[in-house]
Write a protein that holds these residues in place. Structure first.
Motif, PDB file in Angstrom:
ATOM      1  N   VAL A   1       2.792  73.249  93.048  1.00 39.98           N
ATOM      2  CA  VAL A   1       4.240  73.232  93.279  1.00 39.98           C
ATOM      3  C   VAL A   1       4.611  74.145  94.464  1.00 39.98           C
ATOM      4  O   VAL A   1       5.343  73.737  95.373  1.00 39.98           O
ATOM      5  N   ASN A   2       4.059  75.360  94.467  1.00 37.13           N
ATOM      6  CA  ASN A   2       4.339  76.272  95.580  1.00 37.13           C
ATOM      7  C   ASN A   2       3.869  75.701  96.907  1.00 37.13           C
ATOM      8  O   ASN A   2       4.551  75.815  97.929  1.00 37.13           O
TER       9      ASN A   2
ATOM     10  N   GLU B   1      -2.942  76.511  84.561  1.00 39.38           N
ATOM     11  CA  GLU B   1      -1.904  77.428  85.046  1.00 39.38           C
ATOM     12  C   GLU B   1      -2.036  77.683  86.545  1.00 39.38           C
ATOM     13  O   GLU B   1      -1.055  77.653  87.286  1.00 39.38           O
ATOM     14  N   THR B   2      -3.272  77.918  86.975  1.00 38.32           N
ATOM     15  CA  THR B   2      -3.505  78.191  88.394  1.00 38.32           C
ATOM     16  C   THR B   2      -3.126  76.982  89.243  1.00 38.32           C
ATOM     17  O   THR B   2      -2.395  77.103  90.226  1.00 38.32           O
TER      18      THR B   2
ATOM     19  N   GLU C   1      -1.277  74.327  88.488  1.00 41.24           N
ATOM     20  CA  GLU C   1       0.126  73.908  88.391  1.00 41.24           C
ATOM     21  C   GLU C   1       1.020  74.746  89.310  1.00 41.24           C
ATOM     22  O   GLU C   1       1.816  74.204  90.078  1.00 41.24           O
ATOM     23  N   SER C   2       0.868  76.056  89.249  1.00 38.06           N
ATOM     24  CA  SER C   2       1.745  76.863  90.095  1.00 38.06           C
ATOM     25  C   SER C   2       1.341  76.719  91.562  1.00 38.06           C
ATOM     26  O   SER C   2       2.189  76.696  92.451  1.00 38.06           O
ATOM     27  N   TRP C   3       0.031  76.577  91.807  1.00 36.05           N
ATOM     28  CA  TRP C   3      -0.415  76.409  93.200  1.00 36.05           C
ATOM     29  C   TRP C   3       0.186  75.133  93.800  1.00 36.05           C
ATOM     30  O   TRP C   3       0.736  75.164  94.900  1.00 36.05           O
TER      31      TRP C   3
END
Ligand SMILES: [Fe+2]
Length: 136
Positions: free
Chosen positions: A117-118, A110-111, A113-115
């Protein structure tokens, strides 16, 4: 949900995009393990080792590109990379100390993946407008 490549992620540097795609593939494999309830074993170990190596290689290469093209976010990029490596280091430490678990892998997934893309959308894509401008 698996990460899918979008045109808007393109940085204008093919090798960087290729490395980003590979990171997406690692994260999707990790998600697959989590879905299947596989939290340890040689496959998980090898994925984490490859991920660590590829992240390092990718960050160094991308930092080099930003420097080469005089990208205004070069420093910000390096700082963001260092922060990610710090978090990843914490994960590796926990993985070694406590052993693997689905919840630990989920946290990493989760960490990361969002990191990723952002980070691509906010920082890496600045490369696109710099490519071809700042070369000596
Ligand atoms: Fe970056």
């Amino acid at each position: 949900m698996a990460l899918e490549w979008k045109d808007e992620y393109s940085t204008g540097v093919d090798k960087v995009d290729e490395q980003h795609r590979k990171l997406f593939a690692f994260l999707n494999d990790l998600e697959e393990f989590i879905t299947q309830g596989i939290d340890s074993g040689p496959k998980v170990d090898s994925l984490l080792v490859s991920l660590a190596t590829d992240v390092q290689t990718h960050f160094s290469f991308e930092e080099h590109c930003m420097k080469q093209y005089n990208c205004p976010v070069a420093r910000e990029n390096k700082e963001a990379h260092n922060e990610f490596l710090r978090q990843f280091g914490n994960f590796q430490h926990e993985y070694k100390a406590k052993g693997s678990s689905v919840s630990l892998l989920k946290k990493l997934h989760e960490t990361a993946e969002s990191w990723v893309v952002n980070h691509i959308c906010n920082i890496d894509i600045h490369l696109k407008s710099c490519v071809g401008k700042g070369e000596d």
